[in-house]
Design a protein around this motif. Structure first.
Motif, short mmCIF file in Angstrom:
data_model
loop_
_atom_site.label_atom_id
_atom_site.label_comp_id
_atom_site.label_asym_id
_atom_site.label_seq_id
_atom_site.Cartn_x
_atom_site.Cartn_y
_atom_site.Cartn_z
N LYS A 165 0.81 -1.23 0.06
CA LYS A 165 -0.12 0.06 -0.11
C LYS A 165 0.60 1.21 -0.05
O LYS A 165 2.15 1.24 0.45
N VAL A 166 0.37 2.52 -0.50
CA VAL A 166 0.99 3.63 -0.41
C VAL A 166 0.07 4.61 0.07
O VAL A 166 -1.26 4.50 -0.28
N GLU A 167 0.51 5.32 0.86
CA GLU A 167 -0.32 6.47 1.40
C GLU A 167 -0.33 7.83 0.45
O GLU A 167 0.41 8.30 -0.20
N LYS A 168 -1.50 8.21 0.03
CA LYS A 168 -1.81 9.22 -0.83
C LYS A 168 -2.64 10.30 -0.11
O LYS A 168 -3.70 9.92 0.12
N LYS A 169 -2.53 11.64 -0.59
CA LYS A 169 -3.72 12.63 -0.16
C LYS A 169 -4.71 12.51 -1.23
O LYS A 169 -4.38 12.71 -2.51
N ILE A 170 -5.91 12.31 -0.92
CA ILE A 170 -6.97 12.09 -2.00
C ILE A 170 -7.96 13.24 -1.59
O ILE A 170 -8.23 13.52 -0.43
N ASP A 171 -8.32 13.96 -2.73
CA ASP A 171 -9.63 15.05 -2.80
C ASP A 171 -10.83 14.31 -2.73
O ASP A 171 -11.14 13.36 -3.60
N PHE A 172 -11.60 14.65 -1.71
CA PHE A 172 -12.95 14.18 -1.74
C PHE A 172 -14.17 15.27 -1.72
O PHE A 172 -13.87 16.29 -1.47
N HIS A 173 -15.05 14.71 -2.38
CA HIS A 173 -16.37 15.78 -2.35
C HIS A 173 -17.62 14.99 -1.34
O HIS A 173 -18.05 13.89 -1.52
N CYS A 174 -17.84 15.64 -0.56
CA CYS A 174 -18.70 15.01 0.78
C CYS A 174 -20.14 15.65 0.69
O CYS A 174 -20.17 16.97 0.36
N VAL A 175 -20.96 14.81 0.84
CA VAL A 175 -22.34 15.24 0.74
C VAL A 175 -23.25 14.77 1.89
O VAL A 175 -22.88 13.99 2.38
N SER A 176 -24.36 15.17 1.97
CA SER A 176 -25.19 14.73 3.32
C SER A 176 -25.88 13.50 2.84
O SER A 176 -26.01 13.35 1.49
N ASP A 177 -26.39 12.85 3.56
CA ASP A 177 -27.10 11.61 3.42
C ASP A 177 -28.38 11.80 2.69
O ASP A 177 -29.19 12.78 3.04
N SER A 178 -28.54 11.16 1.57
CA SER A 178 -29.81 11.57 0.63
C SER A 178 -29.84 10.35 -0.16
O SER A 178 -29.16 9.34 -0.30
N SER A 179 -31.02 10.45 -0.76
CA SER A 179 -31.34 8.99 -1.72
C SER A 179 -30.50 9.16 -2.89
O SER A 179 -29.76 8.10 -3.47
N ALA A 180 -29.75 10.52 -3.34
CA ALA A 180 -28.75 10.57 -4.40
C ALA A 180 -27.69 10.28 -4.00
O ALA A 180 -26.87 9.14 -4.93
N SER A 181 -26.98 10.24 -2.87
CA SER A 181 -25.74 9.76 -2.35
C SER A 181 -25.88 8.29 -2.09
O SER A 181 -24.77 7.40 -2.14
N ARG A 182 -26.88 7.71 -1.52
CA ARG A 182 -27.11 6.25 -1.51
C ARG A 182 -27.13 5.68 -3.04
O ARG A 182 -26.33 4.42 -2.93
N HIS A 183 -27.69 6.25 -3.72
CA HIS A 183 -27.56 5.88 -5.36
C HIS A 183 -26.38 5.74 -5.74
O HIS A 183 -25.69 4.90 -6.32
N TRP A 184 -25.41 6.83 -5.46
CA TRP A 184 -24.01 6.74 -5.99
C TRP A 184 -23.16 5.75 -5.44
O TRP A 184 -22.41 4.96 -5.89
N ALA A 185 -23.54 5.48 -4.03
CA ALA A 185 -22.55 4.65 -3.40
C ALA A 185 -22.97 3.14 -3.98
O ALA A 185 -22.14 2.16 -4.20
N GLN A 186 -24.47 2.73 -4.35
CA GLN A 186 -24.77 1.62 -4.77
C GLN A 186 -24.07 1.31 -6.12
O GLN A 186 -23.53 0.16 -6.42
N MET A 187 -24.17 2.26 -6.96
CA MET A 187 -23.37 2.29 -8.26
C MET A 187 -21.96 1.85 -8.11
O MET A 187 -21.43 1.05 -8.98
N ILE A 188 -21.34 2.70 -7.28
CA ILE A 188 -19.66 2.09 -7.13
C ILE A 188 -19.59 0.91 -6.62
O ILE A 188 -18.75 0.17 -7.09
N LYS A 189 -20.70 0.26 -5.61
CA LYS A 189 -20.43 -1.05 -5.10
C LYS A 189 -20.57 -2.06 -6.47
O LYS A 189 -20.01 -3.17 -6.31
N LYS A 190 -21.23 -1.64 -7.31
CA LYS A 190 -21.51 -2.36 -8.40
C LYS A 190 -20.56 -2.31 -9.46
O LYS A 190 -20.63 -2.94 -10.82
N GLY A 191 -19.50 -1.49 -9.27
CA GLY A 191 -18.52 -1.05 -10.10
C GLY A 191 -18.44 -0.22 -11.30
O GLY A 191 -17.45 0.15 -12.00
#
Length: 69
Positions: free
Chosen positions: A19-45
């Motif tokens: 493993k290598v440690e990297k500084k990563i930029d994130f976009h954080c959002v509140s919990d919503s149906s859209a954020s849950r949808h994005w998370a599910q999409m990512i889990k599916k690849g």
């Protein structure tokens, strides 16, 4: 939070060997149906593009450099 760019990850049946440690930029959002949808999409690849969203958090994250079964 979602990284602005896709990050490498090991497959479900593999473990990181290095493993290598990297500084990563994130976009954080509140919990919503859209954020849950994005998370599910990512889990599916899917790799949604958050690069236009703008970073509102930066974190140091351990990223796998190589994986093994």
């Amino acid at each position: 939070c979602f990284s602005l760019r896709p990050q490498p990850a090991c497959n479900a049946h593999c473990q990181p060997t290095q493993k290598v440690e990297k500084k990563i930029d994130f976009h954080c959002v509140s919990d919503s149906s859209a954020s849950r949808h994005w998370a599910q999409m990512i889990k599916k690849g899917a790799n949604p593009d958050f690069s236009q969203k703008g970073a509102n958090k930066s974190l140091k994250v351990n990223i796998p450099e190589s994986c093994r079964a």
